[in-house]
Structures are given as C-alpha cells and as structure tokens.
Design an enzyme around this catalytic site. Structure first.
Site, PDB file in Angstrom:
ATOM      1  CG  HIS A  89     -12.970 161.421  39.975  1.00  0.00           C
ATOM      2  ND1 HIS A  89     -14.018 160.532  40.082  1.00  0.00           N
ATOM      3  CD2 HIS A  89     -12.352 161.081  38.810  1.00  0.00           C
ATOM      4  CE1 HIS A  89     -14.027 159.712  39.064  1.00  0.00           C
ATOM      5  NE2 HIS A  89     -13.012 160.025  38.258  1.00  0.00           N
ATOM      6  CG  ASP A 119     -16.585 160.917  42.281  1.00  0.00           C
ATOM      7  OD1 ASP A 119     -16.155 162.080  42.127  1.00  0.00           O
ATOM      8  OD2 ASP A 119     -16.122 159.933  41.671  1.00  0.00           O
ATOM      9  CB  SER A 197     -14.317 159.371  35.319  1.00  0.00           C
ATOM     10  OG  SER A 197     -13.588 158.305  35.857  1.00  0.00           O
TER      11      SER A 197
END
Length: 283
Positions: A89, A119, A197
């Site tokens: 992402h 992911d 992230s």
C-alpha cells in the site's frame, strides 16, 4: 525586563551548578550515564538505521511531465543486489518511487513484484553493493508475548525514528488489500504511525521479525492508539523468495466464508462450550 533578567541569571547559575556537580562525579562520562538497556537500543539503532529507507511516492501532474509527492512510507534493504521490502500500500499506483538512504543518497526505485494479499512489495535500487547494508530476517515463530521489540521508520515524515515496545500478542489476523486474511500477525504497542508502514519491527538482536503495516484507529484518528500490527518475518521471507524466483506469490486457499464460534452458535446447535474449529457460513 528585570524579572526576565533575574530568571536568566538564575537559570544560568543553576545550569552551571548542575554541570559542575555532574562533571565532578566519578565516572561521569556521557556513555556511563546510560543504562545497559539504553545502550542496547542505541546499538540496534546505529546498526540498523543504514538499512532503513524513507520512501516518497509521486504521481504525474495533469498537463505536464512534472511529478508531485502524494505518499510516503518506509522500507528496509534485504540484500546487496539492492532489493528493498516495503508494504504494497506504500507504493500502490505510484508513478515514481523515491528512496532516501540514511547517508543522504536519493535514488529512484523500480518495482520488482507485489503481493496485495499480504500487503508486501519488493522494489529495487541501482546502487553499488558497498553502499547497501542488508538487515537480517529473524524467525517470527520464535517470538514470545512480552518480548521487547523496536520499530523503526519515518512517521509523519520524521525520518529514522525509533520507538520501543513489546510483543503484545501473537497470531492475530488482519485483512489484506484483497480481502483475504493475513494470519500469524504480530501485535505490538511500539508506536507506529502513518509513515511507519513498510518499516521493520526488530528484536533486540537487530533482526527483522515483522513489517509494520496497520494500526487500530481510535475514534477514526490516523495515529497510534497502542495497538499496531506487523506482518511476520517468516511470511515476508516466503513472499520475497516467490517474487524473486517466480515473479509472483501463489497461495492455496480454502474457498469458504467462515463465522466465529460464539455463544449464540453454541446454544443453537447444542455444542460443547469449549469447542475448537470454524463454522462455515458459505462455500
């Protein structure tokens, strides 16, 4: 003015007195003022920081060839061929991926492969091997609840930030980007925020034991609420290997939709109240 001057003078005297008293103490060198635990955290940071990268993604502006930044995240170098692991992402839909290295180097990265189900993504930079510092993957199956962990990344564009916490729980399940479940997930209370992230969750040996990926939201706010999730390193190793060797990740899966076994289900079907298993809702 007089009051301010008095405060300045008083503060100067206090500062000087404090400095003198500390300097006069035996063994007062700066390195001796930190604890062994703090020294360990600092050592992990100094060893791993050159492996962690800051990622900025850009899209092309309308009507011209210029780019504008529209996303950011973190990643880490996994080999001296220039491969970097991050979250899918973080780089999804990006037209340009800019990598900022710890030594100040800025370079563009190319996408090698992605796996929305977990992911995860693998990207690559073209740099000499002596400018790349891989960080090893640990064995996430060896983790214990209560174990100390460190998260490193770039929250809110504050590059190379280190936070401390513990493994709060193991074997959590989160939803991937294709609505498939990601199992074996690590829950931690180490502060993780937007920008973390794709960055590593580390054990105190400096090994990556997870990729920081999601946080629980408190009242919809996109900030740390003490519950963060990291994709386990053993899944990261498998995804990385499949992407490098085959260009994609292939999973076997059971084509069912399940529901949890709760008290309503136990009462309805007269089940033992300690039953283990999965209730099938749809095939």
């Amino acid at each position: 003015i007089i009051g301010s001057l008095a405060l300045i003078i008083f503060g100067f005297i206090l500062g000087g007195a404090f400095s003198t008293s500390v300097a006069d103490q035996p063994g007062s060198a700066r390195a001796e003022l930190i604890t062994e635990a703090e020294r360990l955290y600092a050592d992990v940071y100094n060893r791993v920081a050159p492996s962690v990268v800051s990622i900025t993604t850009s899209s092309r502006g309308s009507g011209d060839d210029s780019f504008f930044a529209d996303g950011s995240g973190s990643g880490f170098v996994v080999d001296q061929q220039g491969h970097i692991v991050t979250n899918f992402h973080v780089i999804d839909s990006a037209e340009r991926i800019e990598i900022n290295m710890f030594d100040g180097t800025i370079v563009e990265a190319q996408v090698i492969g992605t796996d929305p189900d977990s992911d995860l993504a693998v990207i690559k930079v073209n740099l000499p091997a002596d400018r790349l510092f891989p960080v090893p993957l640990g064995n996430s199956d060896d983790l214990l609840v209560g174990q100390s962990v460190l998260a490193m990344g770039n929250p809110f564009n504050k590059d190379w930030t280190l936070t401390y916490g513990i493994v709060s729980a193991l074997n959590r399940t989160i939803i991937g980007l294709n609505n498939y479940s990601i199992g074996g997930v690590i829950q931690t209370d180490a502060a993780i925020n937007p920008g973390n992230s794709g960055g590593p969750l580390l054990n105190l040996r400096g090994e990556v034991i997870g990729v920081n990926s999601q946080i629980e939201l408190l009242n919809g706010a996109r900030q740390n609420a003490g519950v963060g999730y990291a994709i386990p390193s053993n899944l990261v190793a498998r995804v990385f290997s499949d992407i490098i060797n085959f260009g994609q990740v292939q999973y076997s899966y059971i084509g069912i939709t399940n529901r949890p076994i709760d008290l309503n289900l136990i009462d309805e079907f007269n089940l033992p109240n300690n039953i283990q298993g999965v209730a099938v809702r749809q095939v």
